[in-house]
Enzyme design. Structure first.
Site, PDB file in Angstrom:
ATOM      1  N   GLY A  17       0.365   9.841  -5.350  1.00  0.00           N
ATOM      2  CA  GLY A  17       0.730  10.775  -6.406  1.00  0.00           C
ATOM      3  C   GLY A  17       0.291  10.297  -7.775  1.00  0.00           C
ATOM      4  O   GLY A  17      -0.817   9.795  -7.961  1.00  0.00           O
ATOM      5  N   GLY A  74       1.446   7.810  -9.272  1.00  0.00           N
ATOM      6  CA  GLY A  74       1.527   6.355  -9.366  1.00  0.00           C
ATOM      7  C   GLY A  74       2.888   5.757  -9.608  1.00  0.00           C
ATOM      8  O   GLY A  74       3.005   4.532  -9.767  1.00  0.00           O
ATOM      9  N   CYS A 118      12.319  26.492  -1.106  1.00  0.00           N
ATOM     10  CA  CYS A 118      12.530  25.211  -0.420  1.00  0.00           C
ATOM     11  C   CYS A 118      13.967  24.730  -0.598  1.00  0.00           C
ATOM     12  O   CYS A 118      14.583  24.197   0.336  1.00  0.00           O
ATOM     13  CB  CYS A 118      11.556  24.157  -0.944  1.00  0.00           C
ATOM     14  N   LEU A 126       0.854  -1.189   0.000  1.00  0.00           N
ATOM     15  CA  LEU A 126       0.000   0.000   0.000  1.00  0.00           C
ATOM     16  C   LEU A 126       0.884   1.231   0.000  1.00  0.00           C
ATOM     17  O   LEU A 126       1.802   1.344   0.817  1.00  0.00           O
ATOM     18  CB  LEU A 126      -0.897   0.022   1.246  1.00  0.00           C
ATOM     19  N   GLY A 170      -0.912   8.189  -0.310  1.00  0.00           N
ATOM     20  CA  GLY A 170      -0.545   9.424  -0.989  1.00  0.00           C
ATOM     21  C   GLY A 170       0.286   9.093  -2.211  1.00  0.00           C
ATOM     22  O   GLY A 170       1.432   9.512  -2.334  1.00  0.00           O
ATOM     23  N   GLU A 178      -7.023  14.327 -10.237  1.00  0.00           N
ATOM     24  CA  GLU A 178      -6.130  14.382 -11.389  1.00  0.00           C
ATOM     25  C   GLU A 178      -5.066  13.294 -11.311  1.00  0.00           C
ATOM     26  O   GLU A 178      -4.744  12.642 -12.306  1.00  0.00           O
ATOM     27  CB  GLU A 178      -5.471  15.760 -11.475  1.00  0.00           C
ATOM     28  N   GLN A 179      -4.500  13.090 -10.139  1.00  0.00           N
ATOM     29  CA  GLN A 179      -3.451  12.087  -9.984  1.00  0.00           C
ATOM     30  C   GLN A 179      -3.995  10.677 -10.181  1.00  0.00           C
ATOM     31  O   GLN A 179      -3.375   9.848 -10.861  1.00  0.00           O
ATOM     32  CB  GLN A 179      -2.807  12.219  -8.601  1.00  0.00           C
TER      33      GLN A 179
END
Length: 431
Positions: free
Chosen positions: A206, A208, A396, A201, A204, A230-231
């Site tokens: 994203g 894929g 960042c 699993l 999150g 969308e993801q």
């Protein structure tokens, strides 16, 4: 007070600062003139689009005002980017700058702008106030879709070819983003010690990439969950194109609603969206979903710990802007609390690795790729969003370079008596 008088006075102040601080960049003012005079057309410079922005900064001299001026292009950088500006910044502290500048010149110049209108536009002022997530599925979905459903085509302009939107892994500091992300996917699979036939699993998931890499190269039956429409749509289409639809599935569901048990679980860059008050629910969910002899890989950005919890929960202004305009509802843990929470929820911590310098390089790659595709990005999502993402990605990179934030991967299993089942060394991770 005439506009000509204000401009003359402001030019005098900027020239004074430029000479006194020996600045390695120039200024282009709203009338087309430059400081210093005769600045070459190809010189790196800060562009100031109108005199009203001076009034705006005088009334609210804070990062939020500056961010609004940046995204609306009223302040811009010419012939360079934010990293060029940082490389040329004065080598003296702000306190020293204030001491050196002529107080009379500063006052005499800026007082002429006090009663000016602050001008416009102010595109970010319609945003809601920053606040932590309440942990509900509805708010989680709203926050995730705000960030990740911007546009798949937009993200494709700066991500790697597999569309991985988390910290890459450098086996060499000079690797490009495609190699970094491929090596990251491989390292995660190795740390989880995936085996054919196991169930995995990815929380999150994203677009894929990890689920598809694990299924294609390690023979697992993999599930990815996300709250981004969308993801999920993209990942399902990619699985179909790769012929992996029988071995993988992608679900649009909140992590706390997932059912079943899995041999291996990964969470890569998702924990940051949870909210500190909701950590107990998160770790309890991982404990419920992980099989007794399974492994969980926890990958998350952190902040350095403070002297007490109250001080840690207090956000500085820059981080508050990030959670308001980029990651609504987001909060960061510190690694000490992460490990404590894992132990409190029945996990044994086997490995903790700091990837700070890897993420500094990842964000720099993303920034540079987005800047190189600036016009295409503006056509896709507009100039405000493009400029907002540029300052976020570049900022960042700077934050991680300066060690103001960190990122860790931790590998844990459920606490049990007797052998852990792990090999005696990490040798196989690197061979």
């Amino acid at each position: 007070m005439s506009a000509a008088s204000r401009l003359k006075s402001f030019r005098k102040l900027i020239l004074h600062a430029h000479e006194l601080l020996e600045l390695q960049f120039g200024f282009r003012l709203w009338d087309g003139s430059t400081v210093p005079e005769g600045l070459p057309a190809d010189a790196f410079a800060i562009s100031l689009a109108d005199e009203n922005l001076v009034a705006a900064l005088l009334r609210s001299p804070n990062p939020e005002t500056l961010l609004n001026l940046w995204v609306s292009k009223r302040i811009d950088l010419v012939n360079g980017d934010m990293f060029d500006l940082l490389a040329r910044r004065p080598k003296v502290r702000t306190r020293e700058i204030r001491r050196k500048l002529s107080k009379f010149l500063v006052f005499n110049s800026l007082r002429k702008f006090v009663f000016l209108d602050r001008g416009g536009p102010w595109p970010l002022e319609a945003q809601p106030s920053e606040k932590p997530s309440d942990g509900s599925a509805d708010e989680n979905r709203k926050n995730i879709q705000y960030h990740y459903d911007v546009s798949n085509a937009f993200y494709a302009l700066f991500l790697d070819k597999e569309m991985v939107y988390t910290c890459g892994y450098c086996t060499d500091w000079n690797n490009d983003i495609d190699q970094m992300q491929l090596d990251k996917l491989e390292m995660i699979c190795r740390k989880l010690r995936l085996k054919p036939g196991e169930t995995m699993l990815d929380i999150g998931s994203g677009w894929g990439a990890l689920v598809l890499h694990a299924a294609a190269n390690y023979g697992v039956e993999a599930t990815g969950v996300s709250l981004s429409e969308e993801q999920v749509r993209y990942a399902r289409a990619k699985a179909e194109a790769l012929g992996l639809s029988e071995r993988v599935r992608f679900e649009l569901v909140d992590y706390a609603k997932v059912d079943g048990q899995f041999d291996k679980i990964s969470s890569i860059g998702m924990h940051e969206h949870i909210g500190i008050d909701n950590y107990p629910t998160y770790y309890s969910t991982i404990a419920r979903l992980l099989k007794p002899e399974g492994l969980y890989l926890h990958h998350a950005i952190t902040r350095p710990a403070k002297m007490d919890a109250k001080a840690f929960r207090r956000k500085n202004r820059d981080f508050a802007l990030l959670t308001k305009y980029i990651f609504p509802g987001g909060e960061l843990d510190h690694i000490g609390n992460t490990l404590m929470m894992l132990e409190q929820h029945g996990f044994e911590v086997h490995d903790v690795e700091d990837w700070r310098e890897h993420y500094q390089r990842t964000c720099r790659h993303w920034h540079d790729r987005l800047l190189a595709n600036y016009d295409a990005a503006v056509a896709e999502v507009g100039e405000v969003k493009t400029r907002l993402w540029l300052v976020y990605l570049g900022g960042c990179s700077v934050v991680f370079e300066r060690n103001s934030a960190r990122i860790y991967q931790s590998v844990v299993s459920k606490t049990r008596r007797g052998p852990s089942g792990l090999p005696p060394t990490r040798r196989e991770l690197y061979t």
